[in-house]
Design an enzyme around this catalytic site. Structure first.
Site, PDB file in Angstrom:
ATOM      1  N   HIS A 186       0.735  -1.146   0.046  1.00 57.94           N
ATOM      2  CA  HIS A 186      -0.127  -0.142   0.024  1.00 57.94           C
ATOM      3  C   HIS A 186       0.926   1.155  -0.173  1.00 57.94           C
ATOM      4  CE1 HIS A 186      -4.076  -1.619   1.351  1.00 57.94           C
ATOM      5  NE2 HIS A 186      -3.735  -2.487   0.784  1.00 57.94           N
ATOM      6  N   ASP A 187       1.887   1.359   0.666  1.00 58.81           N
ATOM      7  CA  ASP A 187       2.809   2.485   0.856  1.00 58.81           C
ATOM      8  C   ASP A 187       3.318   2.840  -0.548  1.00 58.81           C
ATOM      9  OD1 ASP A 187       4.020   4.542   2.343  1.00 58.81           O
ATOM     10  OD2 ASP A 187       5.963   3.210   2.129  1.00 58.81           O
TER      11      ASP A 187
END
Length: 281
Positions: free
Chosen positions: A84-85
């Site tokens: 996600h990052d």
């Protein structure tokens, strides 16, 4: 072939119990960006914190290892957090992790859906998404291998069990034995079930290539996973990873390294290093 490497009911019962365990994160011990040399933020490196916090790797390693022992779901959760990052602003193979990713200064909920694969994404959609991040079809298949230790809730796949694409019938590409087991824990109204079931039903607690072997036996839990075995663009890579565990582990480390370079913040205008991850500086 056995549906599960352990007694199926035991595994699913255990996963249901651990799905209720809260996962907390240790607070980082990093400093404010002003204390770092100006040039350090422009690239990632394995020794990014060697001077500021030389014990960083041993500290993080000990905390994450202990957390995994207490709650196995923390391992796939950490991989997903990294994913996600890298894609959205917001115990496996060993490889050198490049450090130096700064926290972003903006985070909007509307950016998430179009940048994260869905449990029912088609291969076309997955290839397009990964390509938009500079990743190849092989990267897509290899990174999907992280599901070898992942878990999912019923709402993500219950449609495959009862009403596949509006047919009122189960997905024909799901192993009958697996279908029977899943229906036990995910009733038709299972969208609200709290059960957490393994994405890799063959070896759910081992980071190996069992995920790919399972796809060959129609054991994929998510429609998007099983689709990788059905599409001619991705099937050869699935078969290759299923045949060679060491090749998968090496490829996974390389793909994670590549993904880690996506969207790196450059300069204090766009990024920061927070002492408290929950608070913008």
């Amino acid at each position: 072939m056995h549906v599960l490497s352990l007694t199926s009911s035991l595994i699913f019962r255990f996963l249901f119990l651990i799905s209720t365990i809260p996962i907390s994160s240790a607070k980082p011990t990093t400093s404010h960006p002003q204390t770092l040399p100006r040039h350090r933020h422009r690239e990632l490196s394995t020794d990014y914190y060697s001077k500021k916090c030389p014990q960083l790797e041993s500290l993080v390693g000990s905390v994450t290892s202990q957390r995994f022992k207490e709650a196995p779901v923390s391992a796939p959760a950490t991989i997903r957090l990294f994913f996600h990052d890298c894609f959205v602003e917001a115990g496996g193979p060993y490889y050198q992790v490049k450090k130096g990713r700064w926290d972003g200064k903006r985070s909007t909920a509307t950016n998430v859906p179009p940048n994260i694969p869905r449990s029912n994404s088609t291969v076309d959609q997955l290839i397009k998404l990964f390509a938009s991040k500079g990743l190849t079809v092989e990267d897509l298949v290899v990174l999907s291998g992280s599901h070898t230790i992942g878990f999912s809730h019923c709402k993500s796949f219950v449609g495959r069990l009862y009403d596949f694409k509006g047919t009122k019938r189960p997905d024909p590409n799901i192993n009958p034995k697996l279908l029977k087991e899943l229906r036990m824990y995910c009733p038709f109204s299972g969208r609200s079930s709290r059960a957490a079931l393994p994405l890799d039903a063959t070896t759910p607690f081992a980071f190996d290539n069992g995920y790919y072997r399972g796809l060959g036996s129609s054991m994929g839990l998510l429609g998007s996973d099983q689709a990788l075995f059905l599409d001619p663009r991705t099937k050869p890579i699935v078969l290759e990873m299923a045949r060679d565990k060491q090749k998968f582990l090496k490829a996974f480390g390389d793909a994670m390294d590549k993904m880690g370079s996506i969207g790196v913040k450059r300069g204090r205008k766009h990024g920061e290093i927070r002492k408290d991850c929950r608070v913008f500086l």
